[in-house]
Scaffold this active site. Structure first.
Site, mmCIF file in Angstrom:
data_model
loop_
_atom_site.group_PDB
_atom_site.id
_atom_site.type_symbol
_atom_site.label_atom_id
_atom_site.label_comp_id
_atom_site.label_asym_id
_atom_site.label_seq_id
_atom_site.Cartn_x
_atom_site.Cartn_y
_atom_site.Cartn_z
ATOM 1 N N CYS A 54 23.572 1.419 34.812
ATOM 2 C CA CYS A 54 22.470 0.172 34.758
ATOM 3 C C CYS A 54 21.190 1.223 34.692
ATOM 4 O O CYS A 54 20.973 1.862 35.331
ATOM 5 C CB CYS A 54 22.461 -0.321 36.330
ATOM 6 S SG CYS A 54 23.883 -1.481 36.309
ATOM 7 N N CYS A 66 13.291 1.502 36.392
ATOM 8 C CA CYS A 66 13.946 1.378 35.195
ATOM 9 C C CYS A 66 13.739 2.271 34.190
ATOM 10 O O CYS A 66 12.648 2.030 33.620
ATOM 11 C CB CYS A 66 14.082 -0.234 34.883
ATOM 12 S SG CYS A 66 15.042 -0.586 33.387
ATOM 13 N N CYS A 91 28.566 -5.139 28.201
ATOM 14 C CA CYS A 91 27.042 -5.016 28.505
ATOM 15 C C CYS A 91 26.239 -5.109 27.323
ATOM 16 O O CYS A 91 26.465 -4.238 26.511
ATOM 17 C CB CYS A 91 26.774 -3.921 29.521
ATOM 18 S SG CYS A 91 24.988 -4.224 29.877
ATOM 19 N N GLU A 131 21.601 -0.414 22.306
ATOM 20 C CA GLU A 131 23.152 0.040 23.027
ATOM 21 C C GLU A 131 23.863 -1.139 23.478
ATOM 22 O O GLU A 131 23.303 -2.203 23.972
ATOM 23 C CB GLU A 131 22.569 0.961 24.096
ATOM 24 C CG GLU A 131 22.054 2.371 23.444
ATOM 25 C CD GLU A 131 21.251 2.995 24.576
ATOM 26 O OE1 GLU A 131 21.119 4.167 24.053
ATOM 27 O OE2 GLU A 131 20.973 2.630 25.676
ATOM 28 N N CYS A 188 9.719 -2.706 35.430
ATOM 29 C CA CYS A 188 10.087 -2.247 36.729
ATOM 30 C C CYS A 188 10.123 -0.805 36.998
ATOM 31 O O CYS A 188 10.491 -0.125 36.051
ATOM 32 C CB CYS A 188 11.693 -2.747 36.907
ATOM 33 S SG CYS A 188 11.731 -4.669 36.860
ATOM 34 N N CYS A 192 11.720 -3.431 26.990
ATOM 35 C CA CYS A 192 11.567 -4.427 27.969
ATOM 36 C C CYS A 192 9.992 -4.396 28.442
ATOM 37 O O CYS A 192 9.519 -3.236 28.384
ATOM 38 C CB CYS A 192 12.472 -4.189 29.246
ATOM 39 S SG CYS A 192 12.319 -5.658 30.304
HETATM 40 N N1 SAH Z 1 16.473 -7.489 32.841
HETATM 41 C C1 SAH Z 1 17.541 -7.911 33.431
HETATM 42 C C2 SAH Z 1 19.185 -7.209 32.855
HETATM 43 C C3 SAH Z 1 19.103 -5.821 32.379
HETATM 44 S S1 SAH Z 1 18.801 -4.589 33.908
HETATM 45 C C4 SAH Z 1 17.478 -7.462 34.803
HETATM 46 O O1 SAH Z 1 16.498 -7.044 35.331
HETATM 47 O O2 SAH Z 1 18.054 -8.177 35.662
HETATM 48 C C5 SAH Z 1 20.498 -4.776 34.490
HETATM 49 C C6 SAH Z 1 20.438 -4.469 35.980
HETATM 50 O O3 SAH Z 1 20.260 -2.978 36.302
HETATM 51 C C7 SAH Z 1 19.294 -5.028 37.036
HETATM 52 O O4 SAH Z 1 19.901 -5.315 38.142
HETATM 53 C C8 SAH Z 1 18.471 -3.768 37.246
HETATM 54 O O5 SAH Z 1 17.689 -4.262 38.569
HETATM 55 C C9 SAH Z 1 19.444 -2.725 37.472
HETATM 56 N N2 SAH Z 1 18.827 -1.517 37.216
HETATM 57 C C10 SAH Z 1 17.816 -1.077 36.375
HETATM 58 N N3 SAH Z 1 17.378 0.314 36.422
HETATM 59 C C11 SAH Z 1 18.512 0.790 37.386
HETATM 60 C C12 SAH Z 1 18.662 2.009 38.067
HETATM 61 N N4 SAH Z 1 17.894 3.071 37.459
HETATM 62 N N5 SAH Z 1 19.569 2.278 38.954
HETATM 63 C C13 SAH Z 1 20.351 1.126 39.296
HETATM 64 N N6 SAH Z 1 20.108 -0.058 38.808
HETATM 65 C C14 SAH Z 1 19.298 -0.229 37.901
HETATM 66 FE FE1 SF4 Z 2 13.239 -5.137 32.297
HETATM 67 FE FE2 SF4 Z 2 14.653 -3.008 33.255
HETATM 68 FE FE3 SF4 Z 2 13.155 -4.725 34.770
HETATM 69 FE FE4 SF4 Z 2 15.497 -5.481 33.752
HETATM 70 S S1 SF4 Z 2 15.043 -3.747 35.369
HETATM 71 S S2 SF4 Z 2 13.643 -6.480 33.742
HETATM 72 S S3 SF4 Z 2 15.439 -4.350 31.865
HETATM 73 S S4 SF4 Z 2 12.373 -3.307 33.295
#
Ligand code: SAH
Ligand code: SF4
Length: 348
Positions: A333, A118, A104, A91, A115, A111
């Site tokens: 995000c 996420c 984006c 995407e 996290c 990934c």
């Molecule tokens: N992997 C990288 C970039 C992709 S995630 C990273 O983690 O930085 C992009 C951003 O989205 C990151 O700052 C992450 O903390 C945030 N993010 C992920 N899941 C989210 C959620 N459910 N709500 C708000 N922000 C989120």
């Molecule tokens: Fe991966 Fe999501 Fe963590 Fe970014 S926030 S490092 S995309 S698991």
């Protein structure tokens, strides 16, 4: 075996010209036509010598992912689903700011970081994307927006620094003034905190901005929300951010902070964040958690978010609350997950 043109930098295009037995200057024509003007039809580049056109026709291919879904949010955010040659879908999201667009970009299918807030994390990592597949995302964005994309953020699916070589190649292609010509100030790479790779970005002088997803103010909480913190704890990460800022001539680093209700959104957290960021050239984006079905966290209230931001602002830290864009098409995000998006789409 053909070479994928979209993954090549200027120097590699020059090599290609030399191999074809023509002058290196023709590389610039390919850069302008393909990378700047989105032309995939090499035969249509009139100024190329026949010898080069024939060589390209035989030895080079140009990726054209199929766009399998397009969705538009009420707020104008658009999401494209692109099918790569092996059938994997990624995407990319176009976010309308005032004036030009921000795109984006995804750097991996899935990934591996895991996290706990996420959605992308839930399916794990399928594979890395190639530089060409990232360039193809930008080309798709430029096509649909009539070349209106101005900013690139590597904040889609994936951890960019887990795919360093391809991401670095992509950033260099995107920033080439003779090609895609994105200003390095308008390309932002976001990482969950891969400390050695941050140093590598520094040494390589990668032409982009750095964003770091901090998301907690203590190791105890960060270990819970970003498992990689056990490997690269906060003190090491903050040192890397500090070193990066110095090495880049005090260039600002963006700190992202996902706010999770009752987990990292207290006034004490805000104060600790002020201490962590004191004296650093940072801007902070506060991202209220975007919920999704099955999530174990909740979004904080607006009152909590405002109170948190006010503590930072009082400490003279530039803090912006990022309103969630494209929530209704699950493009916000952390909501970039193909299967879920598809299921939702087919249910409507
Ligand atoms: N992997 C990288 C970039 C992709 S995630 C990273 O983690 O930085 C992009 C951003 O989205 C990151 O700052 C992450 O903390 C945030 N993010 C992920 N899941 C989210 C959620 N459910 N709500 C708000 N922000 C989120
Ligand atoms: Fe991966 Fe999501 Fe963590 Fe970014 S926030 S490092 S995309 S698991």
């Amino acid at each position: 075996m053909t070479t994928e043109l979209l993954g090549l930098q200027h120097t590699q295009l020059i090599e290609l010209c030399l191999q074809a037995g023509v002058k290196p200057v023709h590389a610039e024509k390919i850069l302008a036509s393909v990378f700047r003007y989105n032309n995939r039809d090499l035969a249509s580049i009139k100024e190329l010598p026949l010898q080069l056109s024939a060589y390209l026709a035989e030895h080079v291919s140009i990726l054209q992912p199929q766009c399998t879904a397009k969705q538009q949010s009420e707020d104008g955010t658009r999401k494209l689903l692109l099918k790569m040659n092996d059938g994997k879908e990624v995407e990319t999201v176009l976010i309308q700011g005032s004036g030009r667009l921000t795109q984006c970009i995804s750097t991996q299918v899935g990934c591996a970081v895991g996290c706990t807030f996420c959605l992308t994390a839930t399916a794990g990592l399928t594979r890395n994307l190639t530089a060409a597949e990232m360039v193809a995302q930008v080309m798709a964005g430029q096509e649909i927006s009539h070349r209106n994309v101005r900013n690139l953020v590597l904040m889609g699916m994936g951890e960019p620094l887990h795919n360093y070589d391809e991401v670095a190649q992509f950033v260099r292609i995107a920033a080439d003034p003779k090609g895609m010509a994105f200003s390095p100030n308008r390309i932002t790479l976001s990482t969950s905190g891969m400390v050695p790779a941050i140093y590598r970005m520094m040494e390589d002088k990668l032409p982009c901005n750095l964003a770091v997803s901090l998301n907690a103010t203590t190791d105890e909480v960060r270990n819970r929300v970003i498992p990689i913190n056990r490997k690269y704890p906060m003190a090491e990460l903050m040192q890397a951010v500090n070193d990066y800022i110095k090495a880049r001539g005090n260039k600002r680093v963006l700190i992202e902070y996902v706010m999770l209700a009752g987990v990292n959104d207290s006034i004490e957290d805000a104060k600790r964040l002020c201490d962590l960021l004191a004296g650093l050239g940072c801007t902070i984006n506060l991202l209220p958690f975007n919920p999704y079905p099955g999530a174990v966290y909740e979004s904080p209230s607006d009152v909590t978010v405002t109170a948190f931001r006010d503590v930072l602002v009082t400490a003279k830290i530039i803090a912006v609350v990022r309103e969630s864009r494209g929530r209704d098409i699950s493009a916000a995000c952390g909501q970039l997950k193909t299967e879920v998006a598809r299921r939702r789409q087919s249910a409507t």
